[in-house]
Design a protein around this motif. Structure first.
Motif, PDB file in Angstrom:
ATOM      1  N   HIS A   1     -52.268   7.863  42.160  1.00 53.10           N
ATOM      2  CA  HIS A   1     -51.731   8.236  40.677  1.00 53.10           C
ATOM      3  C   HIS A   1     -50.270   8.553  40.742  1.00 53.10           C
ATOM      4  CE1 HIS A   1     -50.413  11.943  38.290  1.00 53.10           C
ATOM      5  NE2 HIS A   1     -50.895  10.992  37.561  1.00 53.10           N
ATOM      6  N   SER A   2     -49.321   8.189  40.095  1.00 52.77           N
ATOM      7  CA  SER A   2     -47.872   8.459  40.067  1.00 52.77           C
ATOM      8  C   SER A   2     -47.389   7.663  41.070  1.00 52.77           C
ATOM      9  CB  SER A   2     -47.608   9.840  39.588  1.00 52.77           C
ATOM     10  OG  SER A   2     -46.291  10.041  39.319  1.00 52.77           O
ATOM     11  N   MET A   3     -46.616   8.370  41.984  1.00 57.91           N
ATOM     12  CA  MET A   3     -46.120   7.649  43.218  1.00 57.91           C
ATOM     13  C   MET A   3     -47.307   7.247  43.957  1.00 57.91           C
ATOM     14  SD  MET A   3     -44.319   9.544  46.425  1.00 57.91           S
ATOM     15  CE  MET A   3     -45.791  10.136  46.997  1.00 57.91           C
ATOM     16  N   GLY A   4     -48.546   7.850  43.644  1.00 58.59           N
ATOM     17  CA  GLY A   4     -49.493   7.281  44.638  1.00 58.59           C
ATOM     18  C   GLY A   4     -49.443   5.832  44.368  1.00 58.59           C
ATOM     19  N   THR A   5     -49.582   5.317  42.963  1.00 57.54           N
ATOM     20  CA  THR A   5     -49.581   3.939  42.842  1.00 57.54           C
ATOM     21  C   THR A   5     -48.878   3.079  43.548  1.00 57.54           C
ATOM     22  OG1 THR A   5     -47.960   3.903  40.692  1.00 57.54           O
ATOM     23  CG2 THR A   5     -50.403   4.703  40.332  1.00 57.54           C
TER      24      THR A   5
ATOM     25  N   ALA B   1     -51.076   5.940  35.897  1.00 55.48           N
ATOM     26  CA  ALA B   1     -49.608   6.511  35.459  1.00 55.48           C
ATOM     27  C   ALA B   1     -48.717   5.871  36.605  1.00 55.48           C
ATOM     28  CB  ALA B   1     -49.606   8.085  35.582  1.00 55.48           C
ATOM     29  N   PRO B   2     -48.400   4.473  36.575  1.00 55.57           N
ATOM     30  CA  PRO B   2     -47.818   3.970  37.607  1.00 55.57           C
ATOM     31  C   PRO B   2     -46.222   4.056  37.718  1.00 55.57           C
ATOM     32  CG  PRO B   2     -48.437   2.187  35.930  1.00 55.57           C
ATOM     33  CD  PRO B   2     -49.427   3.490  35.645  1.00 55.57           C
TER      34      PRO B   2
ATOM     35  N   ARG C   1     -40.318  16.929  30.140  1.00 51.91           N
ATOM     36  CA  ARG C   1     -40.822  16.649  29.006  1.00 51.91           C
ATOM     37  C   ARG C   1     -42.184  16.546  28.738  1.00 51.91           C
ATOM     38  NH1 ARG C   1     -37.658  12.010  26.706  1.00 51.91           N
ATOM     39  NH2 ARG C   1     -39.225  12.303  24.893  1.00 51.91           N
ATOM     40  N   ASP C   2     -42.886  15.677  29.797  1.00 53.36           N
ATOM     41  CA  ASP C   2     -44.146  15.445  29.925  1.00 53.36           C
ATOM     42  C   ASP C   2     -45.025  16.524  30.048  1.00 53.36           C
ATOM     43  OD1 ASP C   2     -46.204  13.026  30.352  1.00 53.36           O
ATOM     44  OD2 ASP C   2     -46.802  14.353  31.413  1.00 53.36           O
ATOM     45  N   LEU C   3     -44.349  17.612  30.988  1.00 47.04           N
ATOM     46  CA  LEU C   3     -45.038  18.815  31.293  1.00 47.04           C
ATOM     47  C   LEU C   3     -45.094  19.925  30.144  1.00 47.04           C
ATOM     48  CD1 LEU C   3     -44.349  19.229  35.052  1.00 47.04           C
ATOM     49  CD2 LEU C   3     -46.694  18.669  33.945  1.00 47.04           C
ATOM     50  N   TRP C   4     -44.012  19.866  29.312  1.00 50.28           N
ATOM     51  CA  TRP C   4     -43.898  20.638  28.137  1.00 50.28           C
ATOM     52  C   TRP C   4     -45.259  20.953  27.377  1.00 50.28           C
ATOM     53  CZ3 TRP C   4     -40.836  24.953  27.574  1.00 50.28           C
ATOM     54  CH2 TRP C   4     -40.575  25.643  26.197  1.00 50.28           C
ATOM     55  N   GLY C   5     -46.021  22.098  27.130  1.00 49.07           N
ATOM     56  CA  GLY C   5     -47.040  22.143  26.525  1.00 49.07           C
ATOM     57  C   GLY C   5     -48.351  21.854  27.217  1.00 49.07           C
ATOM     58  N   GLU C   6     -48.142  21.447  28.550  1.00 47.83           N
ATOM     59  CA  GLU C   6     -49.565  20.898  29.142  1.00 47.83           C
ATOM     60  C   GLU C   6     -50.527  22.199  29.386  1.00 47.83           C
ATOM     61  OE1 GLU C   6     -51.676  19.124  30.077  1.00 47.83           O
ATOM     62  OE2 GLU C   6     -50.671  17.362  30.643  1.00 47.83           O
ATOM     63  N   SER C   7     -51.601  21.908  29.898  1.00 50.47           N
ATOM     64  CA  SER C   7     -52.548  22.883  30.163  1.00 50.47           C
ATOM     65  C   SER C   7     -52.196  24.024  31.338  1.00 50.47           C
ATOM     66  CB  SER C   7     -53.906  22.317  30.297  1.00 50.47           C
ATOM     67  OG  SER C   7     -54.102  21.849  31.390  1.00 50.47           O
TER      68      SER C   7
ATOM     69  N   HIS D   1     -49.121  12.300  31.490  1.00 49.90           N
ATOM     70  CA  HIS D   1     -48.912  11.668  32.899  1.00 49.90           C
ATOM     71  C   HIS D   1     -49.726  12.488  33.801  1.00 49.90           C
ATOM     72  CE1 HIS D   1     -46.480   9.687  35.933  1.00 49.90           C
ATOM     73  NE2 HIS D   1     -46.605  10.752  36.790  1.00 49.90           N
ATOM     74  N   GLU D   2     -50.210  13.581  33.604  1.00 49.27           N
ATOM     75  CA  GLU D   2     -51.176  14.178  34.720  1.00 49.27           C
ATOM     76  C   GLU D   2     -52.563  14.120  33.997  1.00 49.27           C
ATOM     77  OE1 GLU D   2     -49.864  14.824  37.406  1.00 49.27           O
ATOM     78  OE2 GLU D   2     -47.897  15.182  36.933  1.00 49.27           O
ATOM     79  N   THR D   3     -53.009  13.183  33.565  1.00 46.14           N
ATOM     80  CA  THR D   3     -54.121  12.909  33.024  1.00 46.14           C
ATOM     81  C   THR D   3     -55.387  13.183  33.735  1.00 46.14           C
ATOM     82  OG1 THR D   3     -55.547  11.212  31.835  1.00 46.14           O
ATOM     83  CG2 THR D   3     -54.030  10.270  33.372  1.00 46.14           C
ATOM     84  N   LEU D   4     -55.449  12.594  35.159  1.00 47.87           N
ATOM     85  CA  LEU D   4     -56.406  12.972  36.034  1.00 47.87           C
ATOM     86  C   LEU D   4     -56.757  14.498  36.446  1.00 47.87           C
ATOM     87  CD1 LEU D   4     -56.087   9.952  38.657  1.00 47.87           C
ATOM     88  CD2 LEU D   4     -57.810  10.307  36.817  1.00 47.87           C
TER      89      LEU D   4
END
Length: 267
Positions: free
Chosen positions: A119-123, A144-145, A163-169, A246-249
């Motif tokens: 995931h992310s950097m892990g890709t 999320a590569p 920006r992606d994290l704004w309003g996340e759970s 981005h943090e879908t998983l």
């Protein structure tokens, strides 16, 4: 009364749904760095899925995905060097060195070629593992590569993540904050290692069948970069998770787990 770090950690696990009972844990060292691996699921299964997290994160962010996979596979979630419970190495390893470490662990695991998911950097780590050590990887999953080669500067990456994290759970924000604190004072060097790596130079060398996943609203992985990644890998297919970022998983892994199961059954 002072509250212990372990008590806070356990409370966060309980709030976010991370299992408080550890699976089988082992520390594996190779080349001056170590990973912490947690095994869960069906050891008798022919399928082994190994999970590699993104920057600032750790193996616990995969709790929901593990829950969806563990009845059908042996699932192994890793803490990369200096993340989660893995000790900080003397020198921050490059993506290539982390890939070599992951490959060495996979050979130690002794399960043959695995389904390797990042995931992310892990890709970046898992793609490099598949390219450098193709004997260890049966199938590859990139969720999320990163890093978009058109937007490689650190400040731009951080701004997009914010920006992606704004309003996340709250679940995503709480788990993310805990793991970023664990990543420690060397996060800047780790970011530099991530940005220095050129994943676009690796993709053409990946021979394993590959599933590339993107959250529909992922600001860090824009659609044009996602399409470029899918096109660059010889045997690949893309999947978009509607309504996710981005943090879908971390938010909920069910859509990706469902598509992964469908894709694996077709291979």
């Amino acid at each position: 009364m002072a509250v212990s770090t372990d008590a806070v950690d356990r409370a966060i696990d309980e709030i976010t749904g991370v299992p408080t009972d550890a699976g089988r844990i082992e520390v594996f060292a190779h080349g001056g760095a170590s990973v912490v691996a947690e095994r869960r699921g069906d050891a008798a299964s022919a399928c082994t899925v190994v999970l590699v997290h993104g920057i600032g994160m750790g193996r616990k962010v995969f709790a929901d995905l593990v829950r969806h996979l563990e009845n059908e596979a042996l699932v192994v979630a890793l803490d990369l060097p200096g993340y989660g419970d893995a000790p900080e190495p003397t020198r921050t390893p490059t993506i290539e060195r982390m890939a070599d470490l992951v490959a060495a662990y996979l050979r130690h695991l002794g399960r043959g070629p695995v389904v390797l998911l990042g995931h992310s950097m892990g890709t970046q780590v898992v793609a490099e593992t598949a390219a450098r050590h193709p004997d260890t990887v049966d199938r590859l999953v990139l969720v999320a590569p990163t890093v978009d080669r058109h937007r490689r500067r650190a400040l731009r990456q951080l701004w997009r993540l914010a920006r992606d994290l704004w309003g996340e759970s709250p679940k995503v924000l709480l788990l993310g904050a805990r793991e970023y604190m664990r990543a420690g004072p060397n996060l800047r060097r780790k970011m530099r290692a991530m940005l220095t790596h050129r994943p676009e130079a690796t993709y053409a060398r990946v021979s394993a069948p590959t599933l590339v996943v993107r959250g529909e609203s992922d600001v860090v992985v824009p659609p044009e970069w996602f399409d470029e990644v899918v096109a660059a890998i010889p045997d690949s297919r893309g999947f978009v998770v509607e309504g996710h970022r981005h943090e879908t998983l971390i938010r909920t892994a069910e859509p990706t787990a469902r598509e992964l199961g469908r894709w694996l059954s077709e291979q």
